[in-house]
Scaffold this motif. Structure first.
Motif, mmCIF file in Angstrom:
data_model
loop_
_atom_site.group_PDB
_atom_site.id
_atom_site.type_symbol
_atom_site.label_atom_id
_atom_site.label_comp_id
_atom_site.label_asym_id
_atom_site.label_seq_id
_atom_site.Cartn_x
_atom_site.Cartn_y
_atom_site.Cartn_z
ATOM 1 N N SER A 74 20.888 -7.456 9.655
ATOM 2 C CA SER A 74 20.973 -8.915 9.558
ATOM 3 C C SER A 74 19.656 -9.590 9.904
ATOM 4 C CB SER A 74 22.087 -9.437 10.465
ATOM 5 O OG SER A 74 21.853 -9.068 11.808
ATOM 6 N N ARG A 75 18.865 -8.989 10.810
ATOM 7 C CA ARG A 75 17.590 -9.612 11.178
ATOM 8 C C ARG A 75 16.643 -9.686 9.994
ATOM 9 N NH1 ARG A 75 17.924 -4.637 13.522
ATOM 10 N NH2 ARG A 75 16.505 -3.062 12.672
ATOM 11 N N THR A 95 18.269 -12.034 6.997
ATOM 12 C CA THR A 95 18.040 -13.442 7.324
ATOM 13 C C THR A 95 16.650 -13.870 6.890
ATOM 14 O OG1 THR A 95 19.561 -13.381 9.193
ATOM 15 C CG2 THR A 95 17.905 -15.127 9.207
ATOM 16 N N GLU A 96 15.657 -13.009 7.107
ATOM 17 C CA GLU A 96 14.297 -13.297 6.656
ATOM 18 C C GLU A 96 14.266 -13.485 5.138
ATOM 19 O OE1 GLU A 96 11.566 -13.547 8.572
ATOM 20 O OE2 GLU A 96 12.481 -12.975 10.466
ATOM 21 N N GLU A 122 24.895 -5.360 6.191
ATOM 22 C CA GLU A 122 24.065 -4.433 6.952
ATOM 23 C C GLU A 122 24.172 -3.014 6.410
ATOM 24 O OE1 GLU A 122 24.830 -4.860 11.189
ATOM 25 O OE2 GLU A 122 23.048 -6.141 11.256
ATOM 26 N N ASP A 125 9.842 -9.287 11.718
ATOM 27 C CA ASP A 125 11.037 -10.081 11.976
ATOM 28 C C ASP A 125 11.028 -10.511 13.449
ATOM 29 O OD1 ASP A 125 11.861 -7.828 13.465
ATOM 30 O OD2 ASP A 125 12.992 -7.019 11.776
ATOM 31 N N ARG A 126 12.064 -11.245 13.852
ATOM 32 C CA ARG A 126 12.069 -11.786 15.215
ATOM 33 C C ARG A 126 12.025 -10.674 16.258
ATOM 34 N NH1 ARG A 126 16.152 -16.414 17.026
ATOM 35 N NH2 ARG A 126 17.547 -15.200 15.707
ATOM 36 N N GLU A 127 12.795 -9.598 16.042
ATOM 37 C CA GLU A 127 12.818 -8.509 17.020
ATOM 38 C C GLU A 127 11.439 -7.884 17.177
ATOM 39 O OE1 GLU A 127 16.127 -5.475 17.422
ATOM 40 O OE2 GLU A 127 14.560 -4.196 16.561
ATOM 41 N N ARG A 142 14.529 -20.895 11.088
ATOM 42 C CA ARG A 142 15.484 -19.987 11.695
ATOM 43 C C ARG A 142 15.623 -20.263 13.199
ATOM 44 N NH1 ARG A 142 13.631 -14.057 12.026
ATOM 45 N NH2 ARG A 142 12.361 -15.081 13.593
#
Length: 350
Positions: free
Chosen positions: A70-71, A74-75, A100, A280-282, A347
């Motif tokens: 999902s991470r 979403t991007e 996923e 990505d965010r992570e 986001r």
């Protein structure tokens, strides 16, 4: 010189007389190279104007079918929504099918539904299997173009691939690890989210070959599975911990890096070098915390814009697009993290 416009219209566009244009179009003598170039440019300009008029106000639907954590999905969604207003005069609407984990049958059913209801283009990130190839062939036969994103499908009927140069990314990871480890020996963990993602296979093949050439004393331990999902990836690492003694580096091609780091830490394993993919965010947070060293990043928004423009070109709604190009691999560290792009800022507000 082929054309579909009246000679008088070409002459007005080129600023030449009709007789001169007629001599150029019929390849007659006594015409300068500059005049021929002016006529060719005028025809190209008329084609562009015609495409704009045809596209203006037309509504197009692009289907985005993605298997990804999902991470990352979403991007993709936010990048698609960001680039849509800038790709042309047509009214373009993306429709998203994202999971996923998608079994082969899930992908086939999604593509079959798209074929049944119609679409102006399918942007696809899926595993490379024979049934998926067959489904892509069926879409193409129905005049629905398919562009693959980030990971390719080995089928000639797909219109184009957009994304990073996967082999180049693998060689870049090997270069970074070999430069930092110098003459060290030990294990290098190479993780893929699934064996059927062709892009990750290309990364790993290039990585292993390049590392073997530069540092034959390093042994690559390859793990496949988990689909980049944290819990499943953690289980994969835990089951293979016994093979990871003297771990010196990690090359993570399919995500799940927080889980990989956690599982390694639980066993007292701390690699000297950690190379991941996608900002990505992570991964951005892991870079900022200096838990990973490098992220191999590419322009996802540019990739998706290339895909959508490819669809417009397929439908003859643009005349100037020459086709998508492969994205360049950018090496991001804690010292050069890009400022948030508009879709990342959006986001953060969600």
């Amino acid at each position: 010189m082929t054309h579909r416009f009246p000679i008088k219209e070409i002459a007005r566009q080129a600023g030449l007389g009709p007789a001169t244009v007629d001599r150029v179009l019929n390849n007659r003598a006594h015409v300068s190279a500059q005049t021929r170039m002016r006529v060719a440019a005028a025809i190209e300009e008329l084609e562009g104007q015609e495409a704009q008029l045809a596209a203006k106000g037309r509504r197009l639907f692009f289907d985005v079918v993605v298997e990804a954590p999902s991470r990352f999905s979403t991007e993709i969604r936010l990048a698609a929504e960001q680039v849509i207003p800038s790709i042309g005069p047509a009214i373009c609407r993306p429709r998203f099918i994202m999971q996923e984990i998608m079994e082969e049958q899930d992908v086939i059913q999604a593509l079959n539904r798209i074929a049944k209801r119609g679409s102006h283009g399918v942007l696809l990130k899926a595993k490379d299997t024979q049934k998926v190839r067959d489904a892509v062939d069926q879409l193409t036969s129905a005049k629905i173009p398919v562009v693959t994103l980030v990971t390719d499908i080995d089928v000639k009927s797909r219109l184009a691939y957009v994304g990073v140069n996967n082999a180049g990314a693998g060689r870049t990871a090997a270069f970074l690890i070999s430069k930092l480890l110098r003459n060290a020996s030990g294990k290098v963990l190479a993780t893929r989210s699934h064996e059927r993602f062709l892009g990750e296979e290309e990364r790993e093949d290039a990585f292993v070959a390049a590392l073997k050439h530069s540092h034959p004393q390093l042994d690559v331990v390859s793990l496949q599975g988990g689909s980049g999902v944290n819990r499943e990836t953690s289980k994969l690492i835990e089951a293979s911990a016994a093979d990871l003694n003297n771990l010196r580096a990690v090359y993570s091609m399919g995500g799940g890096n927080q889980s990989i780091l956690g599982a390694l830490d639980d066993r007292g394993l701390k690699p000297d070098v950690y190379v991941a993919h996608d900002l990505d965010r992570e991964n951005r947070e892991l870079l900022e915390q200096r838990k990973i060293d490098f992220v191999l990043h590419h322009d996802l928004s540019g990739d998706i814009a290339n895909a959508f423009r490819t669809f417009l070109s397929y439908h003859r709604l643009t005349s100037s697009f020459e086709g998508p190009t492969i994205s360049t691999v950018n090496v991001v560290t804690a010292e050069n993290i890009p400022t948030s792009s508009p879709h990342l800022q959006q986001r953060a507000l969600l």
